[in-house]
Design a protein around this motif. Structure first.
Motif, PDB file in Angstrom:
ATOM      1  N   GLU A 124       0.822  -1.153   0.022  1.00  0.00           N
ATOM      2  CA  GLU A 124       0.083  -0.140  -0.045  1.00  0.00           C
ATOM      3  C   GLU A 124       0.833   1.288   0.044  1.00  0.00           C
ATOM      4  OE1 GLU A 124      -2.194  -3.502   1.143  1.00  0.00           O
ATOM      5  OE2 GLU A 124      -0.214  -2.415   2.256  1.00  0.00           O
ATOM      6  N   ASN A 125       2.158   1.401   0.739  1.00  0.00           N
ATOM      7  CA  ASN A 125       3.023   2.338   0.806  1.00  0.00           C
ATOM      8  C   ASN A 125       3.533   2.592  -0.685  1.00  0.00           C
ATOM      9  OD1 ASN A 125       2.806   3.135   3.598  1.00  0.00           O
ATOM     10  ND2 ASN A 125       4.292   1.650   4.199  1.00  0.00           N
ATOM     11  N   ILE A 126       3.860   1.443  -1.323  1.00  0.00           N
ATOM     12  CA  ILE A 126       4.548   1.863  -2.740  1.00  0.00           C
ATOM     13  C   ILE A 126       3.562   2.269  -3.600  1.00  0.00           C
ATOM     14  CG2 ILE A 126       5.449   0.511  -4.448  1.00  0.00           C
ATOM     15  CD1 ILE A 126       6.872  -1.519  -2.394  1.00  0.00           C
ATOM     16  N   VAL A 127       2.129   1.762  -3.416  1.00  0.00           N
ATOM     17  CA  VAL A 127       1.367   2.239  -4.636  1.00  0.00           C
ATOM     18  C   VAL A 127       1.055   3.821  -4.162  1.00  0.00           C
ATOM     19  CG1 VAL A 127      -1.266   2.184  -5.189  1.00  0.00           C
ATOM     20  CG2 VAL A 127      -0.075   0.254  -4.789  1.00  0.00           C
TER      21      VAL A 127
ATOM     22  N   TRP B 135       7.449   9.772  -3.677  1.00  0.00           N
ATOM     23  CA  TRP B 135       8.748   9.238  -4.362  1.00  0.00           C
ATOM     24  C   TRP B 135       8.247   9.513  -5.877  1.00  0.00           C
ATOM     25  CZ3 TRP B 135       9.808   3.580  -2.578  1.00  0.00           C
ATOM     26  CH2 TRP B 135      10.251   3.534  -1.179  1.00  0.00           C
ATOM     27  N   SER B 136       9.246   9.326  -6.934  1.00  0.00           N
ATOM     28  CA  SER B 136       9.136   9.363  -8.424  1.00  0.00           C
ATOM     29  C   SER B 136       8.720   8.198  -8.868  1.00  0.00           C
ATOM     30  CB  SER B 136      10.369   9.735  -9.130  1.00  0.00           C
ATOM     31  OG  SER B 136      11.383   8.608  -9.017  1.00  0.00           O
ATOM     32  N   ILE B 137       8.073   8.045  -9.863  1.00  0.00           N
ATOM     33  CA  ILE B 137       7.608   6.915 -10.725  1.00  0.00           C
ATOM     34  C   ILE B 137       8.740   5.968 -10.683  1.00  0.00           C
ATOM     35  CG2 ILE B 137       6.547   5.681 -12.566  1.00  0.00           C
ATOM     36  CD1 ILE B 137       4.474   6.938 -10.749  1.00  0.00           C
ATOM     37  N   ARG B 138       9.832   6.435 -11.089  1.00  0.00           N
ATOM     38  CA  ARG B 138      11.025   5.592 -11.164  1.00  0.00           C
ATOM     39  C   ARG B 138      11.477   4.857 -10.079  1.00  0.00           C
ATOM     40  NH1 ARG B 138      16.747   8.478 -13.872  1.00  0.00           N
ATOM     41  NH2 ARG B 138      18.010   6.251 -13.980  1.00  0.00           N
ATOM     42  N   LYS B 139      11.549   5.763  -9.097  1.00  0.00           N
ATOM     43  CA  LYS B 139      12.223   5.059  -7.805  1.00  0.00           C
ATOM     44  C   LYS B 139      11.093   4.045  -7.198  1.00  0.00           C
ATOM     45  CE  LYS B 139      13.315   6.251  -2.932  1.00  0.00           C
ATOM     46  NZ  LYS B 139      13.835   7.197  -2.279  1.00  0.00           N
TER      47      LYS B 139
ATOM     48  N   LEU C  37       7.885   4.867   5.400  1.00  0.00           N
ATOM     49  CA  LEU C  37       7.403   5.394   4.507  1.00  0.00           C
ATOM     50  C   LEU C  37       6.014   5.809   4.383  1.00  0.00           C
ATOM     51  CD1 LEU C  37       7.514   5.932   1.320  1.00  0.00           C
ATOM     52  CD2 LEU C  37       7.093   3.753   0.768  1.00  0.00           C
ATOM     53  N   THR C  38       4.911   5.011   5.608  1.00  0.00           N
ATOM     54  CA  THR C  38       3.744   5.230   5.918  1.00  0.00           C
ATOM     55  C   THR C  38       3.824   6.696   6.442  1.00  0.00           C
ATOM     56  OG1 THR C  38       3.542   3.160   6.446  1.00  0.00           O
ATOM     57  CG2 THR C  38       1.963   4.713   7.272  1.00  0.00           C
TER      58      THR C  38
END
Length: 244
Positions: A34-37, A44-48, A106-107
């Motif tokens: 969920e954090n990554i989405v 974060w950038s899409i690339r990261k 990240l949360t």
């Protein structure tokens, strides 16, 4: 600083109260996926994002969504605002398999960015714990249960037998974000047939649970890997957690 302010028994009491009083209720949980989405093109950038192992697995068809997907990101943020209880990973979590950078730190960044301040929170792994507790299944006994997951038929067969003896009102097979609209329509059509929905659909569960509660007036739980506890593929104990 986000604090998980509800213990598992308080979460269970909240679920029981909503069921007893026929009130809409939803619980969602925020883990590494969920954090990554939600990190996409925000903190974060899409690339990261796409460099992360979870994202690579997602784009190989293993997570029920493919990235980038900013629509899902936005839907998840809105859903967290609607949910009655939000599960978050505790600081220093070692119980879930993921790199620390995609867990609680990240949360915190994401919640600050989107100004998310859930009033009621709990440990994100509460679902796995509840799945192994007799008290949870006692609360559900006599209620009509809707199952939404990839292996819905298999889960239904197990839950209908001892020791669970659940009344399974229906099943919806869900394996990919593309099925979101269809699943919500099916659920709304079944709103008079079930009391509680157990949803194990990966990151999609964060969107499904609050929306199902809204559309049907019923209880909807992000059950996460709780179904794997039922399948006996995971053993779960409420371990002491390291503070940080």
């Amino acid at each position: 600083m986000i604090v998980a302010n509800l213990k598992w028994k308080q979460v269970l009491r909240s679920i029981k109260h909503a069921l007893d009083n026929h009130q809409p209720f939803s619980m969602v949980r925020i883990g590494d996926g969920e954090n990554i989405v939600m990190a996409q093109k925000s903190v974060w950038s899409i690339r990261k994002v796409l460099k992360e192992l979870w994202a690579k697995k997602a784009n190989r068809g293993k997570k029920g969504v493919r990235l980038p997907n900013l629509k899902l990101r936005n839907e998840m943020v809105r859903s967290i605002k609607k949910a009655n209880i939000v599960g978050v990973l505790v600081p220093g979590d070692t119980r879930t398999v993921a790199h620390p950078r995609v867990k609680r730190p990240l949360t915190n960044k994401i919640f600050r960015y989107y100004k998310l301040k859930p009033r009621k929170t709990c440990d994100a792994v509460v679902n796995r714990f509840l799945a192994g507790r007799k008290e949870f299944w006692d609360v559900l006994r006599g209620r009509r249960v809707l199952i939404i997951t990839r292996e819905a038929g298999k889960l239904k067969k197990i839950l209908q037998k001892d020791p669970y003896r659940m009344d399974i009102a229906g099943t919806i097979v869900f394996s990919d974000y593309k099925q979101m609209g269809k699943a919500l329509k099916q659920t709304e059509e079944m709103k008079n047939q079930f009391d509680i929905a157990l949803i194990s659909c990966g990151v999609n569960s964060v969107v499904l649970a609050p929306e199902i509660a809204r559309l049907t007036g019923k209880v909807a739980i992000d059950f996460g890997k709780g179904h794997l506890v039922v399948f006996k593929k995971k053993r779960w104990k409420w371990k002491r957690r390291r503070k940080s």
